[in-house]
Write a protein that holds these residues in place. Structure first.
Motif, PDB file in Angstrom:
ATOM      1  N   ARG A 273       0.828  -1.205   0.000  1.00 43.78           N
ATOM      2  CA  ARG A 273       0.000   0.000   0.000  1.00 43.78           C
ATOM      3  C   ARG A 273       0.863   1.257   0.000  1.00 43.78           C
ATOM      4  O   ARG A 273       1.940   1.277   0.583  1.00 43.78           O
ATOM      5  N   ASN A 274       0.334   2.287  -0.638  1.00 48.93           N
ATOM      6  CA  ASN A 274       0.999   3.591  -0.682  1.00 48.93           C
ATOM      7  C   ASN A 274       2.475   3.418  -1.042  1.00 48.93           C
ATOM      8  O   ASN A 274       3.374   3.812  -0.295  1.00 48.93           O
ATOM      9  N   ILE A 275       2.713   2.838  -2.202  1.00 52.30           N
ATOM     10  CA  ILE A 275       4.065   2.475  -2.631  1.00 52.30           C
ATOM     11  C   ILE A 275       5.014   3.671  -2.595  1.00 52.30           C
ATOM     12  O   ILE A 275       6.179   3.549  -2.209  1.00 52.30           O
ATOM     13  N   THR A 276       4.539   4.832  -2.981  1.00 56.07           N
ATOM     14  CA  THR A 276       5.405   6.019  -3.064  1.00 56.07           C
ATOM     15  C   THR A 276       5.593   6.715  -1.731  1.00 56.07           C
ATOM     16  O   THR A 276       6.337   7.693  -1.650  1.00 56.07           O
ATOM     17  N   GLY A 277       4.912   6.254  -0.673  1.00 56.37           N
ATOM     18  CA  GLY A 277       5.012   6.905   0.631  1.00 56.37           C
ATOM     19  C   GLY A 277       4.384   8.287   0.648  1.00 56.37           C
ATOM     20  O   GLY A 277       4.819   9.186   1.377  1.00 56.37           O
ATOM     21  N   LYS A 278       3.320   8.486  -0.117  1.00 56.18           N
ATOM     22  CA  LYS A 278       2.644   9.770  -0.212  1.00 56.18           C
ATOM     23  C   LYS A 278       2.112  10.214   1.148  1.00 56.18           C
ATOM     24  O   LYS A 278       1.508   9.439   1.883  1.00 56.18           O
ATOM     25  N   LYS A 279       2.344  11.486   1.489  1.00 57.38           N
ATOM     26  CA  LYS A 279       1.798  12.079   2.706  1.00 57.38           C
ATOM     27  C   LYS A 279       0.597  12.930   2.320  1.00 57.38           C
ATOM     28  O   LYS A 279       0.707  13.834   1.493  1.00 57.38           O
ATOM     29  N   ALA A 280      -0.530  12.627   2.882  1.00 59.99           N
ATOM     30  CA  ALA A 280      -1.761  13.315   2.523  1.00 59.99           C
ATOM     31  C   ALA A 280      -2.744  13.229   3.681  1.00 59.99           C
ATOM     32  O   ALA A 280      -2.559  12.454   4.621  1.00 59.99           O
ATOM     33  N   ILE A 281      -3.778  14.037   3.594  1.00 61.34           N
ATOM     34  CA  ILE A 281      -4.836  14.035   4.608  1.00 61.34           C
ATOM     35  C   ILE A 281      -5.981  13.173   4.101  1.00 61.34           C
ATOM     36  O   ILE A 281      -6.477  13.367   2.986  1.00 61.34           O
ATOM     37  N   GLY A 282      -6.380  12.188   4.914  1.00 63.29           N
ATOM     38  CA  GLY A 282      -7.487  11.317   4.562  1.00 63.29           C
ATOM     39  C   GLY A 282      -8.789  11.812   5.154  1.00 63.29           C
ATOM     40  O   GLY A 282      -9.590  12.456   4.485  1.00 63.29           O
TER      41      GLY A 282
END
Length: 676
Positions: free
Chosen positions: A629-638
């Protein structure tokens, strides 16, 4: 109750587990190693959806078998119109058609069921953590008023998790998962069937340190059922479920923290050792009578639950809910009739203490809470010509919320509700694999204890908000579903005009409480699913949800958009290969994030999350799988806990709004399934 639940559950699990364990293992040649091997239950559910003049679908266990199954998010990600966002651990936001937007915790506006019996408390609130997705044969999702068959009259509808039986899942099934953040999960299930008796039972346990600080989770769960065929007409099935869930709470973060240091926990969560620990025991029975054209189901249930929940104070509650239900179906020629009803009554010993690092301090509140929710529903289906079915129905519901205070300056109170929600619809089937539908319906949601009893007045005192009223909506819906060649689809467009939506406001003379009824709001949108399978080794499935929710001339918020749910959400997965070896890359794309507040001052950024699942057959009856999951390590608000006014993220202030939950961090899990 907690003592009784702890003592009863191991004995119950032992007794029911020995029934299927005594049977010889049944081997199914070339069957995939998922939790079930027979399609009967899913086929019956899909046939029921095909008779529904509105948005509904069935999610098979096979659709999510390669995932690390933590929460309902992992099972319903490709169910059209279902908005799910993880908060932490097994806690997620689940919303359908904008249900429960004002709730920054748990859920509201949905009926959750297991094997057709509601797990919601009697005030209609509930904990979806008590549904263990790894147990299910399939899930049934009925959006909006299409959930009439479950007696639901809510805006969001109903989600029903259906477990296997000894007839659909004979033999032994084992599953083991291991993954990032110290995550481990195990499942053992077994089923057996004879001519008159069948039984199935499963035990699961999991542990995880979580992808944030202070989010450790431990759980042990049991579910079992025993079916008896008493005669050619009468059959009965007994169910039992036990949950012991311990979940630390990391708390919400500020805007900047969620996007830069998503691993941290809030200082308040750590200092108060905040957690949500649940021990619950559910017993239920369904007895069926089948006279051919006329069928009748009757049953009852008991749900006992203990909640230990240190947050700003230690919330300590023991509840007991009792209920019964019936459903009668008659079908002869072009006419089908359904009549059903349900009664739930619950009592809760509600106590609150000063929170001393997660432990009870001085008692500050003690009350006896009582609630009842009851309904009776009916539907008539007439087929004047073969391709066309006309439908008319409705549900009448009533209930009350009552509190008697033993310790506190809070006040006693009671409030009663009742409402009738009609529905009309039509279903047009030009061919065996194509349907068009339309319906117009009303929904009514009664406030729960959290909305009925609030702090009002000066100085503020917890008391009944006597002027609060149910949330009401009229919904128009049109759509189509079907399959032609390599393409299958499911499309619904809806428009809901609401009066009295339960939202947050600045209290004043006409709005005496923080959570109160809005005047007029509008929820409209598109729920779409499209699957393309050009060959046996290639399948592309996609879901898209468009959500346009806003006020209509509100005195405080004008025509502002409602917060929490983004306007556009798109998910896609391409499965390449066969059961012997396959890989399935996936993406979740939110082009623009939602607003965080009712004043529309802060909007969160959009994001795209990439993942991949895969599986391979190691030997006959043994499969391996992987979930990244989240392969790129994206930081975001869920997810967001909506507020009236959010602090702009560019303002560096100690008062910055801590209302944001980051998306899941990069994680890898793998496991093995075996059936024999």
């Amino acid at each position: 109750m907690k003592t009784h639940a702890y003592r009863a559950a191991p004995l119950l699990a032992l007794v029911l587990s020995f029934v299927p364990a005594a049977a010889q293992a049944a081997e199914a040649e070339a069957d995939p190693t998922i939790i079930v091997t027979a399609p009967e239950l899913t086929n019956e559910a899909e046939a029921q959806v095909a008779e529904t003049a509105g948005g509904a679908d069935v999610v098979s266990h096979q659709d999510y078998a390669d995932k690390s199954i933590v929460s309902l998010r992992d099972t319903l990600a490709f169910s059209p119109g279902v908005y799910l966002q993880p908060r932490y651990g097994q806690e997620v936001r689940i919303s359908i058609r904008g249900s429960g937007l004002s709730r920054g915790f748990h859920m509201r506006g949905l009926t959750l069921l297991q094997d057709g019996v509601p797990i919601n408390l009697a005030d209609d609130n509930g904990d979806f953590q008590e549904l263990e997705p790894i147990f299910f044969d399939h899930l049934e999702v009925y959006r909006g008023a299409n959930a009439l068959r479950f007696g639901s009259g809510t805006l969001g509808g109903a989600v029903n998790g259906v477990t296997p039986t000894g007839r659909t899942a004979e033999g032994f099934y084992l599953r083991g998962d291991v993954g990032s953040f110290g995550s481990y999960r195990g499942l053992v299930s077994a089923g057996v069937a004879s001519e008159r008796v069948d039984a199935w039972a499963a035990v699961s346990a999991d542990t995880s340190n979580g992808d944030r600080d202070h989010v450790n989770r431990r759980s042990f769960r049991f579910h079992g059922n025993v079916g008896l065929k008493l005669s050619d007409v009468v059959s009965t099935r007994f169910y039992a479920s036990y949950n012991d869930i311990k979940q630390e709470i990391p708390g919400a973060l500020t805007f900047n923290q969620a996007l830069t240091t998503p691993r941290i926990a809030s200082a308040a969560a750590v200092a108060g050792d905040q957690a949500r620990d649940i021990v619950s025991l559910r017993l239920q029975n369904r007895t069926s009578f089948d006279w051919g054209a006329f069928k009748l189901d009757v049953g009852g249930f008991v749900n006992a639950k203990s909640l230990y929940h240190p947050i700003f104070q230690v919330i300590d509650q023991d509840s007991l809910d009792l209920g019964g239900f019936f459903r009668a179906d008659y079908a002869a020629g072009p006419i089908e009739v359904t009549l059903g009803g349900e009664l739930r009554r619950g009592s809760t010993d509600a106590r609150q203490y000063v929170n001393i690092a997660g432990r009870r301090g001085a008692l500050v509140f003690d009350a006896d809470q009582t609630a009842r929710t009851a309904n009776i529903y009916g539907e008539v289906r007439v087929r004047p010509v073969d391709p066309l079915t006309l439908i008319i129905g409705g549900v009448y519901a009533d209930g009350f919320r009552k509190r008697r205070v033993n310790v506190s300056t809070s006040r006693d109170g009671r409030i009663d509700f009742d409402a009738f929600s009609p529905k009309i619809g039509l279903l047009f089937e030009p061919s065996d694999h194509m349907q068009f539908f339309a319906n117009y319906s009303r929904s009514v949601e009664f406030p729960g204890f959290g909305e009925v009893f609030q702090n009002i007045g000066t100085p503020p005192v917890s008391q009944v908000v006597s002027t609060i009223r149910p949330q009401r909506a009229w919904t128009a819906e049109v759509g189509t579903r079907g399959k032609t060649g390599i393409v299958s689809w499911d499309l619904a467009l809806y428009r809901s005009t609401l009066k009295g939506e339960l939202l947050q406001f600045t209290a004043n003379v006409s709005i005496p409480a923080a959570t109160f009824n809005a005047d007029r709001t509008l929820h409209q949108g598109v729920e779409a699913a499209l699957e393309i399978a050009p060959t046996e080794w290639l399948r592309l499935r996609q879901v898209y949800t468009y959500s346009d929710f806003h006020f209509r001339g509100d005195s405080q918020f004008g025509n502002n958009r409602l917060p929490v749910v983004p306007k556009h959400v798109y998910r896609a997965e391409a499965r390449i290969g066969s059961d012997a070896l396959h890989i399935a890359p996936n993406v979740e794309w939110v082009p623009d994030g939602p607003y965080a507040d009712y004043r529309n001052l802060v909007q969160t950024p959009g994001y795209a999350l990439l993942g991949v699942t895969g599986g391979a057959r190691i030997a006959e009856g043994i499969d391996a799988f992987v979930d990244v999951r989240n392969i790129t390590g994206k930081k975001a608000i869920g997810d967001i806990s909506a507020v009236i006014t959010a602090t702009a993220p560019s303002v560096a202030t100690p008062a910055a709004s801590a209302i944001y939950y980051p998306v899941e961090r990069r994680a890898v899990s793998a496991g093995i399934r075996a059936r024999f």
